[in-house]
Motif scaffolding. Structure first.
Motif: not given
Length: 222
Positions: A109-114, A185-190, A192-197, A201-205
């Protein structure tokens, strides 16, 4: 190689972030409180600042305000906290913070944010007009403008056009809706990826998005 300032009152976190960033080839300065950070910023120009919110002398949001008022918020600032609230996030983003890192901070997470912060800073610097350069150059845009000028301009950003003159619950819902719409928008409506980001959990999302009235179909790729 970038020049990065790490501001945190915890020695272990300063040492960890410094070690990781040094291994990536960056030059790192350390400050254990807001006063040291003021001195460092006054004597150096940084490509990026990692700023803790909760510090013993002055909190990070207040320091962010000081830099913005003094015209020193010329670099992306990534806030760090183990227990930041939505209200704190909204305020810091409104002032000019680029993003947040939640403690404990993982190396990934650090390296990605930087990387994102430095790429936006570079994008802002390269967009300087020839006329400005001919006149001796101008200071880089504040962090809020850096975000607005990034390649993700077409995506909804939580800090843009956000109406804070509302009851707290409405403001919180508005922030959360903008937050999820940005990631969708960034994940193209996915989902699965939004839940990860977002760490949900998908149900909660799904339940959260329906509650906020987010249009799930609008952001899906054809």
């Amino acid at each position: 190689m970038a020049n990065i300032l790490v501001v945190d009152d915890e020695l272990g976190i300063r040492d960890l972030l410094s070690e990781i960033l040094n291994d990536e080839g960056h030059s790192v300065d350390l400050a254990e409180n807001a006063n040291q950070a003021r001195i460092a910023r006054g004597s150096s120009n940084y490509d990026l600042v990692l700023l803790d919110i909760w510090m013993p002398d002055t909190d990070g949001v207040t320091l962010l305000k000081e830099w913005a008022s003094a015209g020193q918020l010329t670099m992306p600032v990534i806030m760090m906290s183990g227990h930041a609230t939505i209200e704190t996030a909204v305020e810091a983003t409104r002032i000019g913070a680029l993003s947040f890192l939640e403690k404990p901070i993982t190396m990934q997470k650090l390296l990605k944010a930087v990387e994102q912060g430095l790429s936006r800073n570079a994008s802002s610097s390269s967009s300087e007009s020839p006329a400005a350069a001919a006149e001796g150059g101008s200071a880089p845009a504040p962090a809020a403008s850096i975000t607005a000028q990034s390649a993700e301009d077409s995506l909804p950003h939580s800090h843009q056009g956000f109406d804070l003159d509302r009851p707290l619950r409405e403001a919180r819902d508005g922030f959360e809706k903008a937050y999820f719409e940005f990631h969708l928008a960034r994940e193209g409506g996915s989902m699965t990826r939004v839940a990860e980001k977002t760490g949900l959990e998908r149900t909660h999302l799904y339940r959260k998005l329906r509650q906020l009235g987010v249009d799930l179909g609008r952001n899906r790729r054809g």
